[in-house]
Design an enzyme around this catalytic site. Structure first.
Site, mmCIF file in Angstrom:
data_model
loop_
_atom_site.group_PDB
_atom_site.id
_atom_site.type_symbol
_atom_site.label_atom_id
_atom_site.label_comp_id
_atom_site.label_asym_id
_atom_site.label_seq_id
_atom_site.Cartn_x
_atom_site.Cartn_y
_atom_site.Cartn_z
ATOM 1 N N CYS A 106 0.801 -1.224 0.000
ATOM 2 C CA CYS A 106 0.000 0.000 0.000
ATOM 3 C C CYS A 106 0.837 1.279 0.000
ATOM 4 O O CYS A 106 0.315 2.356 -0.278
ATOM 5 C CB CYS A 106 -0.933 0.006 1.201
ATOM 6 S SG CYS A 106 -1.988 -1.452 1.293
ATOM 7 N N HIS A 376 -8.816 3.238 -2.675
ATOM 8 C CA HIS A 376 -7.449 2.847 -2.338
ATOM 9 C C HIS A 376 -6.859 1.984 -3.457
ATOM 10 O O HIS A 376 -6.772 0.761 -3.346
ATOM 11 C CB HIS A 376 -7.483 2.085 -1.012
ATOM 12 C CG HIS A 376 -6.163 1.604 -0.510
ATOM 13 N ND1 HIS A 376 -4.950 2.102 -0.944
ATOM 14 C CD2 HIS A 376 -5.860 0.641 0.418
ATOM 15 C CE1 HIS A 376 -3.978 1.475 -0.304
ATOM 16 N NE2 HIS A 376 -4.501 0.586 0.519
ATOM 17 N N CYS A 406 -0.743 2.233 6.514
ATOM 18 C CA CYS A 406 -0.373 0.890 6.936
ATOM 19 C C CYS A 406 -0.032 0.067 5.698
ATOM 20 O O CYS A 406 -0.381 0.439 4.572
ATOM 21 C CB CYS A 406 -1.494 0.240 7.743
ATOM 22 S SG CYS A 406 -3.079 0.111 6.875
ATOM 23 N N GLY A 408 0.247 -4.035 4.206
ATOM 24 C CA GLY A 408 0.012 -5.449 4.376
ATOM 25 C C GLY A 408 1.301 -6.215 4.611
ATOM 26 O O GLY A 408 2.339 -5.879 4.036
#
Length: 420
Positions: A106, A376, A406, A408
């Protein structure tokens, strides 16, 4: 009154600064249903790269030495498709401009911007582009879970290894349960995200950061069968924003990841398509080229921090303090925060852990909405957030901004930027 040392250092201009001359993005649209569902990620990249050249007409494109593209889901890491897109885009000199891709999930396009900034700081290059692209419509078939991985890892005695392929939704539920983030509070954040994004659209606040995409659109029925002829379309606005969404409406949604869960489709980020790009340059180079009037601001620094994979959403609460401490900054020195709303659960946890509840209420955290409303598109999110941050700071007059998300598998990343 003199400025604190850390803030003074961050605001001080130097010839070696990495400055930003433009930060643009495509609209962010819903995967499978939205206006860009039939576009290719590299098509979106080409669009935003061309817009970058158009926004900087006094820059000779031959001076752009390298392009880094954040991408998560593309075949072959997106490297060949992205390079083809660069070469296809009118204006670039394919004999002098190079390209590579980066994947930090991300945070991929924030990582791309960081990499180009590092190249500039170490004098590998003087001018470069940090970008990101993603079509989750085309490439989300495995739900971002590897299908051909070393079998021993799936049965690893190390829980943190197995947890790297845990559903992101379950990590959200873990954060909600472990840190007491209620369903009601998550829904309330989602309502506010949509309201702020809808206001931004109404006021035209996204207009300067969004570039139109000329592409195609094929309507289909619920079974996926084509309805009518393919249409040529121009997409100009984000289409995941739900104006007028209410707590009552969100409360009716069922949990998305476990029967008794608190995360729903309404308080989680949207699966999306889009691209974004930022043009970076050494300040001394901008001065030599007579481009100081184009400078929006500067990249200061970024930081990455690890956390447990099964609660990956807490990453920003670790990465942000790490970065601020490195720079000698305090939270009160920051004028605007862009914290990615992967899930309302982790966003609220991070806001609370960072002591930013008042800032959230005052509209200093995600003032124009976040990923719950905007979407996103994994590889493009970081650069999208930088675009929204820089244009937002220009509009409101703040100086210091933070972008964070954040990641993954258990990480967080944060970047500090300054408006000029």
């Amino acid at each position: 009154m003199s400025l604190p040392r850390g803030l003074k250092s961050v605001l001080t201009k130097a010839p070696t600064d990495v400055v930003i001359l433009s930060a643009l993005r495509t609209p962010i649209t819903r995967s499978y249903k939205g206006g860009l569902k039939d576009a290719y990620p590299e098509e979106l990249l080409s669009t935003v790269l061309k817009a970058t050249l158009d926004a900087n007409p006094n820059l000779d494109p031959k001076l752009i030495e390298d392009v880094a593209v954040g991408v998560v889901l593309n075949e072959l890491g997106g490297s060949k498709a992205a390079r083809m897109a660069l070469n296809h885009t009118p204006g670039f000199d394919t004999s002098s401009t190079s390209l590579y891709t980066a994947n930090r999930a991300c945070a991929s396009s924030l990582q791309a911007i960081t990499l180009v900034a590092s190249q500039i700081k170490t004098e590998m290059i003087s001018v470069g582009i940090g970008a990101g692209m993603e079509s989750m419509t085309r490439n989300y078939g495995t739900r971002a879970i590897p299908v051909d991985v070393w079998p021993e890892l799936k049965e690893s005695p190390v829980k943190e290894a197995r947890d790297c392929v845990m559903s992101m939704g379950i990590t959200s539920e873990n954060v909600a349960e472990r840190y007491n983030v209620s369903r009601e509070d998550q829904d309330a954040l989602a309502v506010e995200s949509h309201a702020r994004a809808a206001r931004a659209v109404k006021e035209g606040w996204f207009d300067k950061e969004i570039v139109p995409v000329h592409t195609r659109f094929q309507e289909v029925d619920k079974q996926g069968n084509k309805v009518g002829e393919e249409q040529s379309v121009t997409v100009t606005k984000d289409d995941g924003i739900r104006e007028g969404v209410t707590l009552d409406k969100l409360a009716k949604l069922k949990p998305a990841f476990k029967p008794d869960g608190r995360s729903t489709a309404g308080n989680s980020s949207q699966v999306s398509d889009g691209a974004a790009a930022a043009l970076l340059m050494r300040r001394s180079t901008a001065t030599e080229l007579g481009l100081t009037g184009q400078i929006m601001g500067k990249f200061v620094a970024s930081a990455v921090a690890g956390c447990k994979p099964d609660e990956m959403g807490i990453g920003p609460a670790i990465a942000i303090p790490k970065l601020l401490n490195q720079l000698g900054l305090k939270s009160e020195d920051v004028d605007r925060w862009e914290i990615n709303e992967a899930f309302a659960s982790q966003t609220l946890y991070c806001v609370r852990e960072l002591g930013l509840e008042k800032e959230l209420a005052a509209g200093k955290v995600n003032p124009d909405g976040g990923a719950i409303a905007l979407g996103h598109p994994l590889g493009a999110t970081g650069a999208r957030m930088v675009s929204t941050l820089m244009h937002g700071l220009q509009r409101t007059g703040g100086e210091v901004g933070v972008v964070s998300m954040c990641i993954g598998t258990g990480m967080g990343m944060a970047g500090v930027f300054v408006r000029e």
